[in-house]
Design a protein around this motif. Structure first.
Motif, PDB file in Angstrom:
ATOM      1  N   HIS A  48       0.837  -1.204   0.000  1.00  0.00           N
ATOM      2  CA  HIS A  48       0.000   0.000   0.000  1.00  0.00           C
ATOM      3  C   HIS A  48       0.871   1.253   0.000  1.00  0.00           C
ATOM      4  O   HIS A  48       0.552   2.244  -0.666  1.00  0.00           O
ATOM      5  CB  HIS A  48      -0.922   0.007   1.219  1.00  0.00           C
ATOM      6  N   LEU A  49       1.978   1.194   0.714  1.00  0.00           N
ATOM      7  CA  LEU A  49       2.869   2.351   0.767  1.00  0.00           C
ATOM      8  C   LEU A  49       3.521   2.621  -0.588  1.00  0.00           C
ATOM      9  O   LEU A  49       3.810   3.778  -0.918  1.00  0.00           O
ATOM     10  CB  LEU A  49       3.931   2.156   1.854  1.00  0.00           C
ATOM     11  N   CYS A  50       3.753   1.572  -1.383  1.00  0.00           N
ATOM     12  CA  CYS A  50       4.266   1.783  -2.750  1.00  0.00           C
ATOM     13  C   CYS A  50       3.282   2.634  -3.543  1.00  0.00           C
ATOM     14  O   CYS A  50       3.679   3.559  -4.269  1.00  0.00           O
ATOM     15  CB  CYS A  50       4.475   0.445  -3.456  1.00  0.00           C
ATOM     16  N   SER A  51       2.007   2.311  -3.434  1.00  0.00           N
ATOM     17  CA  SER A  51       0.969   3.083  -4.117  1.00  0.00           C
ATOM     18  C   SER A  51       0.915   4.504  -3.578  1.00  0.00           C
ATOM     19  O   SER A  51       0.817   5.482  -4.337  1.00  0.00           O
ATOM     20  CB  SER A  51      -0.386   2.392  -3.948  1.00  0.00           C
TER      21      SER A  51
ATOM     22  N   HIS B 285       7.570   3.684 -13.076  1.00  0.00           N
ATOM     23  CA  HIS B 285       8.632   2.670 -13.038  1.00  0.00           C
ATOM     24  C   HIS B 285       9.179   2.527 -11.620  1.00  0.00           C
ATOM     25  O   HIS B 285       9.511   1.408 -11.190  1.00  0.00           O
ATOM     26  CB  HIS B 285       9.756   3.030 -14.013  1.00  0.00           C
ATOM     27  N   ILE B 286       9.289   3.624 -10.893  1.00  0.00           N
ATOM     28  CA  ILE B 286       9.715   3.552  -9.492  1.00  0.00           C
ATOM     29  C   ILE B 286       8.686   2.764  -8.685  1.00  0.00           C
ATOM     30  O   ILE B 286       9.035   1.944  -7.826  1.00  0.00           O
ATOM     31  CB  ILE B 286       9.911   4.966  -8.909  1.00  0.00           C
ATOM     32  N   PHE B 287       7.399   2.997  -8.963  1.00  0.00           N
ATOM     33  CA  PHE B 287       6.327   2.249  -8.300  1.00  0.00           C
ATOM     34  C   PHE B 287       6.453   0.742  -8.595  1.00  0.00           C
ATOM     35  O   PHE B 287       6.347  -0.085  -7.675  1.00  0.00           O
ATOM     36  CB  PHE B 287       4.963   2.755  -8.776  1.00  0.00           C
TER      37      PHE B 287
ATOM     38  N   ASN C 176      10.048  -5.365  -5.330  1.00  0.00           N
ATOM     39  CA  ASN C 176      10.922  -5.590  -4.167  1.00  0.00           C
ATOM     40  C   ASN C 176      10.120  -6.018  -2.946  1.00  0.00           C
ATOM     41  O   ASN C 176      10.520  -6.937  -2.210  1.00  0.00           O
ATOM     42  CB  ASN C 176      11.714  -4.314  -3.854  1.00  0.00           C
ATOM     43  N   ASN C 177       8.990  -5.377  -2.720  1.00  0.00           N
ATOM     44  CA  ASN C 177       8.197  -5.697  -1.529  1.00  0.00           C
ATOM     45  C   ASN C 177       7.398  -6.988  -1.695  1.00  0.00           C
ATOM     46  O   ASN C 177       7.180  -7.701  -0.711  1.00  0.00           O
ATOM     47  CB  ASN C 177       7.288  -4.515  -1.181  1.00  0.00           C
ATOM     48  N   LEU C 178       6.974  -7.298  -2.912  1.00  0.00           N
ATOM     49  CA  LEU C 178       6.348  -8.596  -3.152  1.00  0.00           C
ATOM     50  C   LEU C 178       7.344  -9.728  -2.899  1.00  0.00           C
ATOM     51  O   LEU C 178       6.983 -10.766  -2.329  1.00  0.00           O
ATOM     52  CB  LEU C 178       5.822  -8.679  -4.589  1.00  0.00           C
TER      53      LEU C 178
ATOM     54  N   GLU D 245       6.544 -17.553  -7.516  1.00  0.00           N
ATOM     55  CA  GLU D 245       5.446 -17.579  -8.495  1.00  0.00           C
ATOM     56  C   GLU D 245       4.439 -16.453  -8.213  1.00  0.00           C
ATOM     57  O   GLU D 245       3.898 -15.848  -9.141  1.00  0.00           O
ATOM     58  CB  GLU D 245       4.737 -18.935  -8.357  1.00  0.00           C
ATOM     59  N   THR D 246       4.205 -16.192  -6.935  1.00  0.00           N
ATOM     60  CA  THR D 246       3.238 -15.152  -6.557  1.00  0.00           C
ATOM     61  C   THR D 246       3.747 -13.772  -6.960  1.00  0.00           C
ATOM     62  O   THR D 246       2.969 -12.918  -7.390  1.00  0.00           O
ATOM     63  CB  THR D 246       2.965 -15.203  -5.043  1.00  0.00           C
ATOM     64  N   VAL D 247       5.052 -13.558  -6.831  1.00  0.00           N
ATOM     65  CA  VAL D 247       5.642 -12.275  -7.244  1.00  0.00           C
ATOM     66  C   VAL D 247       5.375 -12.053  -8.727  1.00  0.00           C
ATOM     67  O   VAL D 247       4.890 -10.988  -9.138  1.00  0.00           O
ATOM     68  CB  VAL D 247       7.156 -12.252  -6.964  1.00  0.00           C
ATOM     69  N   ASP D 248       5.690 -13.051  -9.536  1.00  0.00           N
ATOM     70  CA  ASP D 248       5.467 -12.940 -10.990  1.00  0.00           C
ATOM     71  C   ASP D 248       3.992 -12.779 -11.313  1.00  0.00           C
ATOM     72  O   ASP D 248       3.627 -12.017 -12.217  1.00  0.00           O
ATOM     73  CB  ASP D 248       6.023 -14.179 -11.705  1.00  0.00           C
TER      74      ASP D 248
END
Length: 255
Positions: free
Chosen positions: A128-131, A158-160, A166-168, A179-182
């Motif tokens: 959420h903080l990324c958003s 792109h920074i988002f 990274n956080n995923l 797999e969940t990250v992808d």
């Protein structure tokens, strides 16, 4: 092939917008559009729906579909030409992504499986903080010279994306695997790739932003506020979603 798909989507969206523009007047406020966009902010809305079974998945699908319909209506009836094209393209791609998530039992089950990484809900805070950081950066971009605002939006996004990946990885690799990250990065990219290709040109990666962005503006975009500073800045903002800020930045832009 990809460029052909983008052109085809653009043509479809453009035709739909031309048809919808005749005889339609805006009957939505910015506040209403902001509430619609909030429904699509799976990463960013701390009140989001995290489906744990197929019944809850249906609730999630209906909620998201309503948000897409609402944003598409807002774009068609209330926005000038370029923002209409951008948000129309986003709504088109988001609808396709949602259709693939919600239609087939296996796809629905896959979503529920990967969402388990985000339980309990507070685990999603870093995402959420990324958003939040992206939406705060939009206020910085508003102050750029007009020629650098579109590049700023692209490079900020792109920074988002980098923040999300990274956080995923930190959150999900130990729980549900890489797999969940992808899966969720593909989810984000499938909704936004066509819009990014259409609008961003040479600003298609962090490396290209580093190389081509105006140095002072790029330095401002790269400033990393603390979590507390981000939360404080978000509390000052009138709107929840990035839509009002994005519209105000690109409203007078012409391709």
């Amino acid at each position: 092939m990809k460029s052909f798909v983008i052109i085809l989507i653009f043509v479809i969206v453009h035709i739909n917008l031309c048809l919808s523009a005749s005889g339609k007047t805006c009957n939505m406020t910015v506040d209403e559009a902001d509430k619609c966009a909030k429904k699509l902010m799976f990463m960013g809305d701390r009140d989001n729906i995290l489906p744990a079974d197929d019944q809850q998945m249906q609730t999630y699908c209906d909620y998201m579909k309503d948000g897409i319909r609402c944003i598409r209506h807002y774009a068609r009836s209330c926005l000038p030409p370029f923002p209409q094209q951008v948000f129309g393209m986003f709504a088109y791609d988001a609808k396709n992504v949602l259709r693939s998530q919600c239609k087939q039992p296996k796809d629905r089950a896959d979503f529920v499986k990967h969402v388990a990484c985000f339980l309990p809900k507070p685990a999603m805070e870093s995402l959420h903080l990324c958003s939040d950081r992206y939406i705060v950066r939009l206020d910085v971009i508003k102050e750029f010279d007009s020629d650098w605002r579109i590049p700023g939006i692209c490079c900020g996004f792109h920074i988002f994306q980098d923040c999300m990946r990274n956080n995923l990885q930190s959150l999900c690799e130990p729980k549900t695997g890489g797999e969940t990250v992808d899966y969720f990065m593909n989810h984000i990219n499938s909704m936004t790739d066509d819009v990014m290709d259409f609008t961003c040109g040479q600003y298609d990666s962090l490396e290209k932003c580093e190389k081509h962005m105006k140095s002072d503006d790029w330095s401002k975009l790269k400033v990393e506020l603390s979590d507390e500073q981000v939360v404080a800045e978000r509390a000052k903002q009138k709107y929840f979603s990035p839509v009002p800020s994005l519209v105000s930045i690109i409203a007078n832009y012409e391709m």
